[in-house]
Scaffold this motif. Structure first.
Motif, mmCIF file in Angstrom:
data_model
loop_
_atom_site.group_PDB
_atom_site.id
_atom_site.type_symbol
_atom_site.label_atom_id
_atom_site.label_comp_id
_atom_site.label_asym_id
_atom_site.label_seq_id
_atom_site.Cartn_x
_atom_site.Cartn_y
_atom_site.Cartn_z
ATOM 1 N N LYS A 53 33.868 -26.461 -9.089
ATOM 2 C CA LYS A 53 33.348 -25.630 -10.188
ATOM 3 C C LYS A 53 32.600 -26.437 -11.234
ATOM 4 C CE LYS A 53 35.886 -21.421 -9.929
ATOM 5 N NZ LYS A 53 36.305 -20.254 -10.650
ATOM 6 N N PRO A 61 31.237 -14.135 4.542
ATOM 7 C CA PRO A 61 30.902 -13.015 3.658
ATOM 8 C C PRO A 61 30.847 -13.373 2.173
ATOM 9 C CG PRO A 61 33.118 -12.747 4.562
ATOM 10 C CD PRO A 61 32.493 -13.907 5.278
ATOM 11 N N SER A 62 31.436 -14.504 1.770
ATOM 12 C CA SER A 62 31.309 -14.890 0.357
ATOM 13 C C SER A 62 29.933 -15.450 0.074
ATOM 14 C CB SER A 62 32.337 -15.968 0.002
ATOM 15 O OG SER A 62 33.619 -15.461 0.184
ATOM 16 N N HIS A 63 29.226 -15.852 1.123
ATOM 17 C CA HIS A 63 27.916 -16.491 0.965
ATOM 18 C C HIS A 63 26.875 -15.578 1.623
ATOM 19 C CE1 HIS A 63 25.074 -19.650 0.416
ATOM 20 N NE2 HIS A 63 25.535 -20.579 1.239
ATOM 21 N N ALA A 108 27.220 -11.889 2.969
ATOM 22 C CA ALA A 108 27.414 -10.756 2.047
ATOM 23 C C ALA A 108 26.385 -9.650 2.276
ATOM 24 C CB ALA A 108 27.371 -11.233 0.603
ATOM 25 N N LYS A 146 36.541 -6.352 -2.401
ATOM 26 C CA LYS A 146 35.537 -6.837 -3.353
ATOM 27 C C LYS A 146 34.334 -5.921 -3.332
ATOM 28 C CE LYS A 146 36.315 -11.607 -4.229
ATOM 29 N NZ LYS A 146 36.153 -12.968 -3.758
ATOM 30 N N GLY A 188 28.088 -8.083 -2.763
ATOM 31 C CA GLY A 188 26.778 -8.113 -3.406
ATOM 32 C C GLY A 188 26.879 -8.200 -4.915
ATOM 33 N N PHE A 189 28.092 -8.397 -5.407
ATOM 34 C CA PHE A 189 28.304 -8.566 -6.846
ATOM 35 C C PHE A 189 29.001 -9.899 -7.116
ATOM 36 C CE2 PHE A 189 27.751 -5.396 -10.260
ATOM 37 C CZ PHE A 189 26.918 -4.526 -9.581
ATOM 38 N N GLY A 190 28.680 -10.486 -8.243
ATOM 39 C CA GLY A 190 29.353 -11.710 -8.658
ATOM 40 C C GLY A 190 28.632 -12.937 -8.137
ATOM 41 N N HIS A 191 28.746 -14.005 -8.851
ATOM 42 C CA HIS A 191 28.126 -15.255 -8.432
ATOM 43 C C HIS A 191 28.779 -16.419 -9.163
ATOM 44 C CE1 HIS A 191 25.066 -18.245 -7.515
ATOM 45 N NE2 HIS A 191 24.776 -17.454 -6.507
ATOM 46 N N TYR A 216 36.144 -3.956 -16.131
ATOM 47 C CA TYR A 216 36.546 -4.956 -15.136
ATOM 48 C C TYR A 216 35.384 -5.914 -14.848
ATOM 49 C CZ TYR A 216 37.845 -7.026 -10.624
ATOM 50 O OH TYR A 216 38.104 -7.916 -9.610
ATOM 51 N N ASN A 239 24.022 -9.520 -7.123
ATOM 52 C CA ASN A 239 23.370 -10.748 -6.676
ATOM 53 C C ASN A 239 22.301 -10.420 -5.632
ATOM 54 O OD1 ASN A 239 24.657 -10.677 -4.045
ATOM 55 N ND2 ASN A 239 26.537 -11.357 -5.063
HETATM 56 N N1 CMC Z 1 34.226 -7.753 -6.680
HETATM 57 C C1 CMC Z 1 35.359 -7.669 -7.425
HETATM 58 N N2 CMC Z 1 35.841 -8.680 -8.154
HETATM 59 C C2 CMC Z 1 35.172 -9.847 -8.129
HETATM 60 C C3 CMC Z 1 33.990 -10.005 -7.381
HETATM 61 C C4 CMC Z 1 33.531 -8.907 -6.641
HETATM 62 N N3 CMC Z 1 32.420 -9.008 -5.904
HETATM 63 N N4 CMC Z 1 33.528 -11.263 -7.536
HETATM 64 C C5 CMC Z 1 34.391 -11.872 -8.355
HETATM 65 N N5 CMC Z 1 35.388 -11.016 -8.731
HETATM 66 C C6 CMC Z 1 36.479 -11.293 -9.665
HETATM 67 C C7 CMC Z 1 37.506 -12.241 -9.052
HETATM 68 O O1 CMC Z 1 38.525 -11.513 -8.403
HETATM 69 C C8 CMC Z 1 37.996 -12.972 -10.277
HETATM 70 O O2 CMC Z 1 38.886 -12.142 -10.977
HETATM 71 P P1 CMC Z 1 40.079 -12.798 -11.883
HETATM 72 O O3 CMC Z 1 39.396 -13.558 -12.973
HETATM 73 O O4 CMC Z 1 40.866 -11.628 -12.338
HETATM 74 O O5 CMC Z 1 40.844 -13.693 -10.942
HETATM 75 C C9 CMC Z 1 36.747 -13.114 -11.140
HETATM 76 O O6 CMC Z 1 35.921 -12.000 -10.770
HETATM 77 C C10 CMC Z 1 35.992 -14.414 -10.954
HETATM 78 O O7 CMC Z 1 35.661 -14.542 -9.581
HETATM 79 P P2 CMC Z 1 35.861 -15.856 -8.714
HETATM 80 O O8 CMC Z 1 36.281 -15.438 -7.338
HETATM 81 O O9 CMC Z 1 36.706 -16.841 -9.447
HETATM 82 O O10 CMC Z 1 34.376 -16.383 -8.703
HETATM 83 P P3 CMC Z 1 33.761 -17.457 -7.726
HETATM 84 O O11 CMC Z 1 32.682 -18.124 -8.471
HETATM 85 O O12 CMC Z 1 34.816 -18.332 -7.144
HETATM 86 O O13 CMC Z 1 33.168 -16.571 -6.519
HETATM 87 C C11 CMC Z 1 31.677 -15.205 -5.266
HETATM 88 C C12 CMC Z 1 31.837 -16.158 -6.459
HETATM 89 C C13 CMC Z 1 30.202 -14.950 -5.033
HETATM 90 C C14 CMC Z 1 32.290 -15.841 -4.012
HETATM 91 C C15 CMC Z 1 32.409 -13.881 -5.584
HETATM 92 O O14 CMC Z 1 31.847 -13.296 -6.737
HETATM 93 C C16 CMC Z 1 32.360 -12.888 -4.415
HETATM 94 O O15 CMC Z 1 33.180 -12.993 -3.505
HETATM 95 N N6 CMC Z 1 31.407 -11.904 -4.434
HETATM 96 C C17 CMC Z 1 31.280 -10.963 -3.353
HETATM 97 C C18 CMC Z 1 30.551 -11.612 -2.179
HETATM 98 C C19 CMC Z 1 29.077 -11.800 -2.449
HETATM 99 O O16 CMC Z 1 28.374 -10.889 -2.861
HETATM 100 N N7 CMC Z 1 28.572 -13.023 -2.151
HETATM 101 C C20 CMC Z 1 27.164 -13.362 -2.286
HETATM 102 C C21 CMC Z 1 26.927 -14.369 -3.346
HETATM 103 S S1 CMC Z 1 25.195 -14.569 -3.784
HETATM 104 C C22 CMC Z 1 24.347 -15.052 -2.356
HETATM 105 C C23 CMC Z 1 24.947 -16.176 -1.604
HETATM 106 O O17 CMC Z 1 25.535 -17.109 -2.134
HETATM 107 O O18 CMC Z 1 24.820 -16.167 -0.403
#
Ligand code: CMC
Length: 390
Positions: free
Chosen positions: A11, A227-229, A232, A262, A265-268, A314, A323
């Protein structure tokens, strides 16, 4: 314990210096070689962006012509490579085929890259960028049980890819709609690079051992698949299918908030604001659907999800925004690309970023990537013979 920093998920660790891509996650800004992504997506062609990633700046007219010519010269794949496809089951995921076939390129171009030789560096990048659309389209054709189409070098990069995907030997006059060609090219540009994401870091880590560069790209494809990358984009469409209709959105959102699923397509990791690629993707989505006269209920569903998420505590509290993968699937679907090919297209486009990072790393002294750990296992103890073990 050791004296090193414990940083799960990297991180706060920056193991490299890089001049290629800049991200300001708070502002939602993405620059390649200094150029904003929205300007590149709007005005440049993907191959120009590839050139910029590789060489530091956009090509002038002469450099552009030369680069495009070279890319066109290498679109074919070795006849022996074609045989690799036949080893797979027809129902194989095209990403699995890509991993195998791109990895197999290392057996065709097996000399270790002489990093000091500019020509070898260039030909490696060109070969990869040229052959990825061919291999990607072949993966699709194979799973469909259709014959492979040879590349059309009189077509543009995106047009040739769509041709190899959708033309058949019975319909070689197949014309690709220019709106779709432009959209495809934009999608390639939006996926070209994204600094030290999981797959690029994987490519750098594997390349730090001096491994064959084509094999390193295969490693990148593997990392992208999850799926995290990159996986997705496929997962978004599956999610929209599962939700089905707008009436089920509220119930789905409750499940997300209970952390049962999850919102794909949201979060990054880096963006704590809108992903600038998602903005362009949404506009492109409107353009393509408008031009094709498609009224896709999936788009309506996606917009409803986005609207709720942008207002819901949330998501707001956690800075979760759409994203790049949120809208790309809807455009790809409109173009006629099957869901299983979405991540393959991401891999195709990201290859330019991967190889640019690999070559950047190899252009200066570098160290093998070798993180440490915090050991949490047993302390030292004496060996016990099998008959004495409990
Ligand atoms: N839906 C619901 N909750 C979420 C999501 C989501 N998509 N993404 C993050 N959160 C929550 C997570 O549970 C955590 O909650 P808490 O603080 O209560 O524990 C908080 O938000 C922070 O998330 P994190 O998992 O610590 O964040 P990270 O930086 O480790 O993960 C991520 C980033 C992209 C893996 C994650 O946001 C995710 O799994 N998103 C859905 C998959 C996705 O769309 N991935 C594509 C990323 S962009 C293109 C690419 O890289 O290929």
């Amino acid at each position: 314990a050791g004296y090193w920093t414990y940083d799960p998920g990297f991180k706060v660790t920056a193991p490299v210096e890089s001049e290629i891509t800049y991200i300001d996650g708070d502002k939602g800004e993405l620059l390649h070689r200094g150029y904003p992504i929205d300007q590149l997506a709007e005005n440049a062609e993907y191959l120009e962006v590839c050139y910029a990633l590789l060489h530091g700046d956009l090509p002038n007219a002469e450099q552009k012509e030369d680069f495009y010519k070279k890319v066109r010269e290498h679109t074919g794949v070795h006849d022996q490579l074609r045989k690799f496809f036949e080893g797979f089951r027809r129902d194989a995921h095209p990403m699995a085929i890509m991993v195998g076939v791109v990895g197999a390129l290392s057996a065709f171009y097996h000399d270790n890259l002489d990093v000091t030789d500019e020509k070898q560096r260039e030909i490696t990048a060109i070969r990869l960028i040229s052959k990825m659309p061919t291999i990607a389209a072949m993966s699709y054709k194979y799973t469909k049980g259709e014959p492979f189409m040879y590349p059309r070098n009189d077509f543009s990069y995106a047009e040739n890819f769509l041709y190899m995907m959708f033309a058949t030997p019975a319909d070689t006059d197949y014309k690709v709609d220019p709106v779709l060609v432009r959209a495809m090219d934009k999608i390639f540009t939006l996926h070209a690079d994204h600094e030290q994401n999981a797959s690029t870091s994987t490519v750098r880590l594997t390349a730090s051992t001096g491994a064959n560069p084509y094999a390193c790209i295969a490693a990148g494809i593997v990392a992208l698949w999850g799926p995290s990358h990159g996986g997705a984009n496929e997962a978004v469409l599956q999610m929209l299918d599962e939700i089905g209709t707008v009436e089920n959105v509220d119930e789905f959102m409750e499940k997300v908030k209970r952390k049962e699923v999850k919102l794909m397509g949201f979060g990054h990791r880096v963006y704590k604001n809108f992903d600038p690629r998602a903005k362009v993707m949404k506009e492109t989505c409107d353009e393509v659907l408008g031009a094709l006269g498609i009224n896709d209920p999936k788009l309506e569903l996606a917009m409803k999800l986005e609207k709720i998420a942008l207002e819901d505590e949330y998501f707001v509290k956690r800075n979760l925004y759409p994203n790049v993968d949120f809208y790309s699937g809807i455009i790809l679907k409109a173009i006629g690309i099957p869901t299983s090919m979405f991540t393959v297209i991401f891999a195709l486009a990201r290859t330019s970023g991967w190889i640019s990072h690999l070559l950047e790393m190899h252009s200066a002294p570098f160290k093998i990537g070798r993180p440490r750990q915090l050991y949490t296992g047993e302390t030292k103890r004496d060996f016990v013979k099998v008959e004495d073990r409990k």
